[in-house]
Design a protein around this motif. Structure first.
Motif, PDB file in Angstrom:
ATOM      1  N   GLY A 260      -3.669   6.124  -7.622  1.00 32.94           N
ATOM      2  CA  GLY A 260      -3.280   5.378  -6.441  1.00 32.94           C
ATOM      3  C   GLY A 260      -3.066   6.223  -5.206  1.00 32.94           C
ATOM      4  N   ILE A 286      -6.498   1.858   3.204  1.00 31.78           N
ATOM      5  CA  ILE A 286      -6.676   1.788   1.757  1.00 31.78           C
ATOM      6  C   ILE A 286      -8.115   2.161   1.436  1.00 31.78           C
ATOM      7  CG2 ILE A 286      -6.640   0.284  -0.271  1.00 31.78           C
ATOM      8  CD1 ILE A 286      -4.618  -1.490   1.323  1.00 31.78           C
ATOM      9  N   VAL A 300      -8.182   1.997  -6.234  1.00 31.90           N
ATOM     10  CA  VAL A 300      -7.710   2.099  -4.850  1.00 31.90           C
ATOM     11  C   VAL A 300      -6.765   3.284  -4.658  1.00 31.90           C
ATOM     12  CG1 VAL A 300      -7.993  -0.338  -4.281  1.00 31.90           C
ATOM     13  CG2 VAL A 300      -5.864   0.429  -5.344  1.00 31.90           C
ATOM     14  N   TYR A 302      -3.934   4.843  -1.437  1.00 37.49           N
ATOM     15  CA  TYR A 302      -3.224   4.543  -0.184  1.00 37.49           C
ATOM     16  C   TYR A 302      -3.107   5.826   0.630  1.00 37.49           C
ATOM     17  CZ  TYR A 302       0.310   2.357   2.823  1.00 37.49           C
ATOM     18  OH  TYR A 302       0.999   1.829   3.892  1.00 37.49           O
ATOM     19  N   THR A 320      -5.679  -2.945   7.287  1.00 33.56           N
ATOM     20  CA  THR A 320      -4.953  -4.219   7.363  1.00 33.56           C
ATOM     21  C   THR A 320      -4.598  -4.596   8.800  1.00 33.56           C
ATOM     22  OG1 THR A 320      -3.962  -3.625   5.237  1.00 33.56           O
ATOM     23  CG2 THR A 320      -2.956  -5.439   6.425  1.00 33.56           C
ATOM     24  N   ARG A 328       1.159  -1.788   2.559  1.00 40.46           N
ATOM     25  CA  ARG A 328       1.617  -1.284   1.255  1.00 40.46           C
ATOM     26  C   ARG A 328       1.632  -2.408   0.222  1.00 40.46           C
ATOM     27  NH1 ARG A 328       2.369   3.927  -0.970  1.00 40.46           N
ATOM     28  NH2 ARG A 328       2.891   3.378  -3.098  1.00 40.46           N
ATOM     29  N   PHE A 331      -1.928  -3.147  -0.784  1.00 40.73           N
ATOM     30  CA  PHE A 331      -2.372  -2.082  -1.695  1.00 40.73           C
ATOM     31  C   PHE A 331      -1.884  -2.340  -3.117  1.00 40.73           C
ATOM     32  CE2 PHE A 331      -0.700   1.916  -3.616  1.00 40.73           C
ATOM     33  CZ  PHE A 331      -1.908   2.459  -4.045  1.00 40.73           C
ATOM     34  N   GLU A 332      -0.610  -2.702  -3.275  1.00 41.97           N
ATOM     35  CA  GLU A 332      -0.065  -2.988  -4.602  1.00 41.97           C
ATOM     36  C   GLU A 332      -0.769  -4.197  -5.228  1.00 41.97           C
ATOM     37  OE1 GLU A 332       1.825  -1.114  -6.214  1.00 41.97           O
ATOM     38  OE2 GLU A 332       2.986   0.103  -4.805  1.00 41.97           O
ATOM     39  N   LYS A 335      -4.075  -3.440  -6.823  1.00 46.73           N
ATOM     40  CA  LYS A 335      -3.988  -2.677  -8.077  1.00 46.73           C
ATOM     41  C   LYS A 335      -3.787  -3.556  -9.305  1.00 46.73           C
ATOM     42  CE  LYS A 335      -0.743   0.333  -7.143  1.00 46.73           C
ATOM     43  NZ  LYS A 335       0.146   1.491  -7.383  1.00 46.73           N
TER      44      LYS A 335
END
Length: 412
Positions: A260, A286, A300, A302, A320, A328, A331-332, A335
């Protein structure tokens, strides 16, 4: 094959020991044991293997005697020092335990026990985990790379090593084993935290868990958004030819994505030109792996560092719309296993290397909070868990470094 060592005492010793260490052939400390299996066709057996780089023993699936055929196999001695002769040069060594009792091993895994109680098997294992031990295993494994570098058992027996008396060996083993136990516990703690986070992510993004506003009231609802609306930019990386070595500007590549994050040790480099400005990354960007040639579709990373970095081929840059969406949290979300499975399904199977282009990715929909403050709370909460995981990872790295230093100083 005989090697010599001028230094006969380690740099670091426990104070209660004053005896000299002795230099002898490994056969002085170990003796080979071999107990052939009389294979019965209708009986079930289970073999073991040994991983490289000191990663231990693994158990293979149960097979019957008929499947073994004429293969030469031997009962596993417990305890015993075990070597994978094909990858000994990669430190494929281990010590068997009660977990391997009743198992079998092929002729590629010779086993050794102490010769007249002159050695502690785990001391021998730790010795070969060191750079010096690796060097000796390579000396006894002549030939080319891979399966051509087979350990010569006679050469192995003739290797000269410097060991102390058994009592000092056992003291060193007890100390290093305590460190290993602590490392094992830390690895387990990190795994539990990672599992805990995965479970929370599933509950958060399915709304089983909701945050409240600071005044205790509910946030507004969630809505479905296409990714092309969430991201103001979805762009392929530059195809600029990369240079050998570490000169020029830093260019990301698939290998750069690690857990990540962006691993700066694995970036490529390219000569700077003005066209690269369009590929320069900003904080909150990202990276999305959009090619499946290495089974990494949807992986992915960050970007949140003060490092000039440009994004390269086979990676989409996702930027974004920050006034509407928290990068953030997005991004999560990317995943999660649910989304990763969807990404794999939309790969373009018509080409040799399955891939996802900008248009395909932009069509994908996600269900997320409309209130950016709720997005922020989700992001902050998950980041707090990441901070705990990172703290444990730091402890692991520090202890591992400490152990490697001791392996150099406690041995000759």
């Amino acid at each position: 094959m005989i090697t010599t060592s001028k230094r006969l005492l380690p740099e670091l010793r426990f104070p209660e020991f004053t005896n000299q260490w002795t230099e002898e052939k490994i056969s002085y400390f170990l003796k080979r044991v071999s107990n052939p299996v009389n294979v019965l066709k209708d009986k079930e057996y289970r073999e073991i293997g040994v991983r490289s780089h000191g990663k231990g023993i693994f158990h293979k699936k149960i097979i019957n005697g008929k499947e073994l055929g004429d293969k030469r196999v031997f009962w596993v001695e417990v305890p015993a020092f075990l070597v994978n002769i094909v990858f000994a040069w990669e430190q494929a060594v281990a010590v068997t335990s009660l977990a391997e009792k009743g198992f079998i091993a092929s002729h590629r895994f010779p086993m050794f026990v102490p010769n007249n109680q002159r050695s502690d098997l785990n001391f021998v294992k730790y010795f070969f985990f060191r750079p010096r031990g690796k060097y000796l295993l390579e000396l006894a494994s002549p030939g080319g790379a891979g399966r051509n570098k087979t350990l010569g058992q006679n050469d192995f027996a003739k290797l000269k090593v410097v060991f102390p008396k058994i009592e000092e060996q056992q003291k060193i083993v007890a100390f290093l084993s305590a460190l290993d136990d602590k490392l094992t516990n830390l690895h387990r703690k990190r795994e539990l935290l990672e599992s805990y986070k995965r479970g929370l992510m599933q509950q958060l993004f399915s709304q089983q868990i909701r945050f409240k506003q600071d005044d205790g009231s509910d946030f507004s609802g969630w809505e479905v958004f296409k990714l092309k609306f969430i991201f103001e930019r979805i762009k392929n990386g530059t195809s600029t030819e990369q240079l050998d070595g570490s000169v020029g500007v830093k260019i990301t590549r698939i290998e750069t994505i690690s857990s990540g994050e962006i691993d700066l040790l694995k970036v490529g480099h390219a000569k700077y030109n003005d066209s690269l400005n369009d590929y320069k990354m900003c904080k909150g960007d990202i990276l999305f792996s959009n090619i499946n040639s290495v089974k990494q579709i949807g992986k992915v990373a960050y970007y949140n560092m003060d490092e000039d970095l440009y994004h390269g081929m086979n990676l989409l840059l996702l930027r974004t719309r920050k006034k509407l969406f928290n990068p953030r949290m997005i991004f999560e979300l990317l995943k999660t296993s649910k989304l990763k499975n969807r990404f794999e399904k939309i790969c373009n199977k018509a080409v040799n290397q399955a891939s996802i282009n900008q248009t395909e990715l932009g069509k994908e929909e996600v269900f997320i909070p409309t209130d950016i403050n709720e997005q922020q709370k989700i992001a902050d909460f998950l980041q707090s868990i990441d901070n705990k995981i990172d703290a444990v990872a730091k402890q692991i790295n520090q202890l591992d470094t400490f152990k490697k230093g001791l392996l150099q100083k406690l041995f000759v």
